[in-house]
Design a protein around this motif. Sequence first.
Motif, PDB file in Angstrom:
ATOM      1  N   TYR A  78       0.824  -1.208   0.000  1.00 44.03           N
ATOM      2  CA  TYR A  78       0.000   0.000   0.000  1.00 44.03           C
ATOM      3  C   TYR A  78       0.857   1.255   0.000  1.00 44.03           C
ATOM      4  CZ  TYR A  78      -3.951   3.031   1.371  1.00 44.03           C
ATOM      5  OH  TYR A  78      -4.913   4.004   1.419  1.00 44.03           O
ATOM      6  N   CYS A  79       1.903   1.261   0.825  1.00 49.71           N
ATOM      7  CA  CYS A  79       2.693   2.476   1.015  1.00 49.71           C
ATOM      8  C   CYS A  79       3.796   2.663  -0.026  1.00 49.71           C
ATOM      9  CB  CYS A  79       3.307   2.493   2.419  1.00 49.71           C
ATOM     10  SG  CYS A  79       2.090   2.772   3.729  1.00 49.71           S
ATOM     11  N   SER A  80       4.281   1.593  -0.610  1.00 51.02           N
ATOM     12  CA  SER A  80       5.384   1.723  -1.571  1.00 51.02           C
ATOM     13  C   SER A  80       5.033   2.648  -2.740  1.00 51.02           C
ATOM     14  CB  SER A  80       5.806   0.347  -2.089  1.00 51.02           C
ATOM     15  OG  SER A  80       6.378  -0.410  -1.055  1.00 51.02           O
ATOM     16  N   PRO A  81       3.915   2.440  -3.427  1.00 51.54           N
ATOM     17  CA  PRO A  81       3.588   3.371  -4.522  1.00 51.54           C
ATOM     18  C   PRO A  81       3.261   4.772  -4.029  1.00 51.54           C
ATOM     19  CG  PRO A  81       1.801   1.803  -4.178  1.00 51.54           C
ATOM     20  CD  PRO A  81       2.941   1.335  -3.353  1.00 51.54           C
ATOM     21  N   LEU A  82       2.652   4.881  -2.848  1.00 51.28           N
ATOM     22  CA  LEU A  82       2.363   6.204  -2.294  1.00 51.28           C
ATOM     23  C   LEU A  82       3.654   6.968  -2.008  1.00 51.28           C
ATOM     24  CD1 LEU A  82      -0.546   5.441   0.216  1.00 51.28           C
ATOM     25  CD2 LEU A  82      -0.701   6.737  -1.917  1.00 51.28           C
ATOM     26  N   ARG A  84       6.537   6.539  -3.471  1.00 55.87           N
ATOM     27  CA  ARG A  84       7.136   6.922  -4.751  1.00 55.87           C
ATOM     28  C   ARG A  84       6.465   8.165  -5.317  1.00 55.87           C
ATOM     29  NH1 ARG A  84       5.803   2.874  -7.478  1.00 55.87           N
ATOM     30  NH2 ARG A  84       4.144   3.786  -8.742  1.00 55.87           N
ATOM     31  N   VAL A  85       5.144   8.200  -5.303  1.00 58.66           N
ATOM     32  CA  VAL A  85       4.423   9.376  -5.809  1.00 58.66           C
ATOM     33  C   VAL A  85       4.793  10.611  -5.005  1.00 58.66           C
ATOM     34  CG1 VAL A  85       2.124  10.413  -6.044  1.00 58.66           C
ATOM     35  CG2 VAL A  85       2.499   8.047  -6.752  1.00 58.66           C
ATOM     36  N   ILE A 138      -0.419  12.536   1.605  1.00 61.56           N
ATOM     37  CA  ILE A 138       0.156  11.206   1.359  1.00 61.56           C
ATOM     38  C   ILE A 138       0.883  10.669   2.584  1.00 61.56           C
ATOM     39  CG2 ILE A 138       1.726   9.872  -0.103  1.00 61.56           C
ATOM     40  CD1 ILE A 138       1.030  11.734  -2.412  1.00 61.56           C
ATOM     41  N   LEU A 283      -6.061  10.187  -7.392  1.00 62.84           N
ATOM     42  CA  LEU A 283      -4.749  10.521  -6.838  1.00 62.84           C
ATOM     43  C   LEU A 283      -3.909  11.329  -7.819  1.00 62.84           C
ATOM     44  CD1 LEU A 283      -2.757  10.363  -4.489  1.00 62.84           C
ATOM     45  CD2 LEU A 283      -1.919   8.200  -5.447  1.00 62.84           C
ATOM     46  N   ARG A 336       3.247   4.885 -14.732  1.00 63.86           N
ATOM     47  CA  ARG A 336       3.677   4.009 -13.629  1.00 63.86           C
ATOM     48  C   ARG A 336       4.668   4.722 -12.721  1.00 63.86           C
ATOM     49  NH1 ARG A 336       3.352  -1.201 -12.266  1.00 63.86           N
ATOM     50  NH2 ARG A 336       5.072  -2.162 -11.129  1.00 63.86           N
ATOM     51  N   ARG A 340       0.366   6.449  -9.035  1.00 56.32           N
ATOM     52  CA  ARG A 340       0.344   5.150  -8.343  1.00 56.32           C
ATOM     53  C   ARG A 340      -0.054   4.038  -9.291  1.00 56.32           C
ATOM     54  NH1 ARG A 340      -3.312   4.028  -2.919  1.00 56.32           N
ATOM     55  NH2 ARG A 340      -2.566   1.949  -2.498  1.00 56.32           N
TER      56      ARG A 340
END
Length: 340
Positions: A78-82, A84-85, A138, A283, A336, A340
């Motif tokens: 859940y948190c990894s892409p957040l 990164r963004v 975020i 998002l 990508r 997200r």
Amino acid sequence: MNTNKIASIELGRVIAIFVIVAMHCQMFLSYFLYNETPWFGYIFNQSTRFAVPLFFLISGYLIQPKLAANPISTLKSYCSPLLRVFLVWSVICLVMPFQWQTMAEQGYLVERSGYWGYLASTPLNSILEGGLVHLWFIPALMCAALIGAVLSYFNKLALFVPVGIALYVYGVLAGSYQDLTEFWSPFFTRNGPFFSTLLFAIGVEIRQQKITATAKQSLFLAGFGMAIHFTEAFFLSTTGHAFNANDFLFGTMLWGTGIFLFLLAKPNLGQTPIVMNLSKSVLPIYVVHLPMIIVMMNVTRTLQVTGPLKDMLVFGGTLILTLALVKGIEKTPLNRFLFR
């Protein structure tokens, strides 16, 4: 029914993101004055404050099954892409010039150095906000997910709401009420876990306990919470606190929860292709919209446009630029990386 695609929840997300865009456009502040005070603009500003709480509630509701079953792996995915963004858009916002006239007259580094210096003066707060103030959402969302995952891992998820209440109460007392309470906080309490945790936890609890309410009950709760929020805002304004400077008050939580329960009570609202299409981009729209507002503010300043026309141009231009940029990027490999 796939709860990840409850039409009313998707509609709620779409409405909330456009409400946030309108709020950040700082509309109605130079006209509709009463005693030289833009009360219409202030009331409009506060009337938008249900939107971010709604996002936290929806996030908790949607993640609940995975959070309860596999808390640590869910937290990571859940948190990894957040994260990164957050980092990517922080860098973009750090290098993006905000004051075009200053840049033209004094150069890029002069224009940027003032903003960088401002961020450096409050390092902990800046870490939680990133490269531009709206990105605070975020890390706040990740903080709530982290607390929920840790509690779930130790089979203490029943403490999620009580922990959230404690953080929320302190956040309000050390935030909007700080001039009265003199409570200390290491950073601006809108940021981090103070408000996000309780709202996220309520979303988790509603799904876990299968809590429901009728549409009428939900609207009553939302109206009651909104009334409390505005009463608090008016009271605080009499103590010198700006009426439009309240992100979260005690009533805000009830207001947002009531709206969320209403959406659950009307699951088929918003069952249209345009809502479903836009909801996939919420998002991206969120992270893109404030830089586009800055662009439009510079355009209207260059054109020397003021008053209602300025608001129309900033809001309309922001929507067009944001949607065009988001939908354009989504069709490229950058999607990508940037979203997200």
